[in-house]
Design an enzyme around this catalytic site. Sequence first.
Site, PDB file in Angstrom:
ATOM      1  CG  HIS A 648      37.757  36.586  47.085  1.00  0.00           C
ATOM      2  ND1 HIS A 648      38.523  35.801  45.581  1.00  0.00           N
ATOM      3  CD2 HIS A 648      38.183  37.470  47.611  1.00  0.00           C
ATOM      4  CE1 HIS A 648      39.833  36.487  45.964  1.00  0.00           C
ATOM      5  NE2 HIS A 648      39.916  38.432  47.116  1.00  0.00           N
ATOM      6  CG  ASP A 702      37.514  33.781  44.057  1.00  0.00           C
ATOM      7  OD1 ASP A 702      36.721  34.466  43.813  1.00  0.00           O
ATOM      8  OD2 ASP A 702      38.862  34.189  44.431  1.00  0.00           O
ATOM      9  N   GLY A 794      45.225  43.063  47.007  1.00  0.00           N
ATOM     10  CA  GLY A 794      44.790  43.333  45.997  1.00  0.00           C
ATOM     11  C   GLY A 794      45.148  43.174  44.506  1.00  0.00           C
ATOM     12  CB  SER A 796      41.227  39.354  44.877  1.00  0.00           C
ATOM     13  OG  SER A 796      42.445  38.577  45.743  1.00  0.00           O
ATOM     14  N   GLY A 797      41.014  38.783  41.102  1.00  0.00           N
ATOM     15  CA  GLY A 797      39.870  38.890  40.473  1.00  0.00           C
ATOM     16  C   GLY A 797      41.165  39.876  39.236  1.00  0.00           C
TER      17      GLY A 797
END
Length: 845
Positions: A648, A702, A794, A796-797
């Site tokens: 995402h 994701d 922020g 994420s990932g």
Amino acid sequence: MDYMDSGLRYTPTSDKDWDTSVQFLPASDNKKFEKKKGKKVGAVIGVVIFAAVVALMTGLLVWHFHFRKDVRVKRMYSGSMRITNQVFDNDYENSSTQAFKMLAKQVTDQLKSIYSKSPQLSKYYVGSAVQAFSEGSVIAYYLSEFKVPAGQEASVDKAMSDVDKLADKERRTFTRPHNSLALEDVMSSALDTRLFMTSFKTHLKFTEHTRPDKTTYIQSPGFPNSPYPPQAFMEWQLRADPGYIIKLKFDTVNLEEDCKNDFVKIYDSLVAIENRVMEEMCGYYSPSEPLTFLSSGNVMLVTMATNEEKNFPGFRAEVTQIKRKTKAATCGGQLKGAKGTFSSPNFPNYYPPSTECQWTIEVPEGKGVKVTFKKFLLSEPGLEQSKDCPKDYVDFNGNKVCGEQPDGTVTDTSSTNTMTVTFNSDASYVDRGFTAEYEAVDVKDPCPQQFQCKNQKCISKALTCDGWNDCGDMSDELKCTCKSDSITCKNGLCKPMFWKCDGVDDCGDGTDEKGCGGCKSGEMMCKNNKCVSEKKRCDGRNDCGDGSDELDCGTSRVSCTDLTYKCKDNTCLSKVNPECDGTQDCEDGSDEENCDCGRSMFKTSRIVGGQNADEGEFPWQVSLHVKNSGHVCGASIISPKWLVTAAHCVQDDGRLRLSQPETWEAYLGLHAQSNVGKTVVKKNLKKIIPHPNYNAYTYDNDIALMELDSPVTYSDYIKPVCMPAPQHDFPSGHSVWITGWGATREGGYGATVLQKAQVRIINGTVCNKLMEGQITSRMLCAGVLAGGVDACQGDSGGPLSSPSGSRMFLAGVVSWGDGCARRNKPGVYTTVTKYRGWIQQHTGV
Ligand code: ARG
């Protein structure tokens, strides 16, 4: 820096050679002797040899039993004494001056006379050597050597610990020459045996007298260009001017991990006296850790010992002297007003030894004083379990507290508008101390509209009897009548109903997992929820059907199932999570291949001052910036060329072409967003591969891969995380780490310094209920269900890092959540194990 020979000459003892020198003759000699029997000459020779053997053995036995008692061990004691009828002379700083030698001679003579007052000591005394003198009036530091019969060490230790009494005795019984020394505070203790090992090949002694406004450095030999010397004993005697104290600030500590082998020890003395040790250090400390020490007087000693193997860069520390403050100015004082804070001296660095502080807090008339300790670190090695706080402690309202206490759990409220808090540190072992807040509260109702915990913390009433330990001392979960949406555990606790029958013992006494239509007693529950007899566990047959009854059976090879680890040679192991655990389990060694991952260079010690990560603590954490606009997402390094992030993060968003490599730049080795320092490597991207089945509505799959435009060189601050095998087990309740520069609260701003938090893996069924059925089998939940700890916008990932052995494995990728850190709303992560094939196919990792 002055470089001298060691003050005392160590005479390596030969006593320990005794054991090896007694050799009984080998039995084979007797056989030889038997074979030759019968021949005349042979017989004569035989008799002679036999006689010789008997004589030799008798001799040896006599020697063995007669002299054995005399086997003596070397015992070294270090000590100090105050000489009150002498005035300090600058020449006393230098052991080669006549003045030093003369006073040293007087000290050793008097020590001999003191030891002569004790039969144990006088019998075994070898000699003493003065190591140094310092001001006050004159303090002498010395080492005394004894040769003690094996087994007698304790009695000599005892006699030495009472050496002050012997000194008294000596003072009284002697009509002494009037020029003799007047001694006070004579004390000594056995020297750390690691400091006088005969295996040391190098002894180095450095002395350093700091001057006001002058900064000097001490460092291990060779630092930073070559490793410290092996089998070496080094000491640094540090002095300040009278009226000053020493401030020692380490900027690097990088030693072998095991303190038994290499270590640095700091003393509040000029000789290594065990009851003046301030701290012992080994391993690797992050440069962001507070590592400043203060002496109580104007001297300090740093010692370092190393063994033959594994030598590291060592340490470097800045030495300065600072004016000794009056007692009142050091710490403590009058605190007035409705609220405020106070902390131990030098916080978050180490408080000095032998310190006493007193704070008198006064809040407005008619109110009570409430004090809450935010950080509380007053630990002493060996006294972790001690309740009566004999050494360092904080005292408030007659309540003594010591040791290491969880944040915010030490708190108290007074019934009047004043409270006195005292802090005491004794002469040995210092720690980082505390920081505390005080506030005025209504005495009759210190927690208005709230519940007051036993530890005085105030929490919302809604949080009582809900299964969560919100107080920290469980007092909100005791004496509960459980509500209808809770399970009543046998032990009196209430737990949320959705935890019933989820396979995890939440009550702690098994109540919530009983009568689940599950397994009868004597049966085990398989991973697929089937019940099989306990006896079938590890019987070599797959009784569950999914193989879960044959896991972790101590046997190595088993037939392969979905749950077993598969070696390169296609054999399967019973052991759970065998990869990179330091033991070779696969015959072909493939479980220990490519294991240079998941380790930070630094020793993670306790963190003071928030949840900032230490520099280099999560070296696989990457900050993904959209060029010219800053941090957007996190990612993890899995190889020199590849990163893992969330799909995402790389979806085009209006004019932002986030799916294109050119849009991004990756910051590796970054700690603070505000400081792109030397450790940071900025990379452009060559390719972005989002998972083909990523679903933007459900966030299923994701995950995305990013290829760097050129491989990165690993460093202390840039390292890959370990990739889990597809079967890697991350059980519910397991503690994992989340990290990132995302918002520090829902709707808030991103963090400047990388943040870290510890959360737990949450059972998938439970999580799916909490998240209204939105959890797929490719998602993993983790969080603190009481709320307050979570990833956020922020993050994420970024990685969900799971410790296993001494390494961290990438359990998940930060994906989504319902708000941030809300109660009963865990964070949701992409389960990395489900994508191992896909990742391997694209990256080779
Ligand atoms: N989707 C968010 C991001 O883009 C991360 C959300 C994680 N949220 C949470 N509550 N765990 O940064």
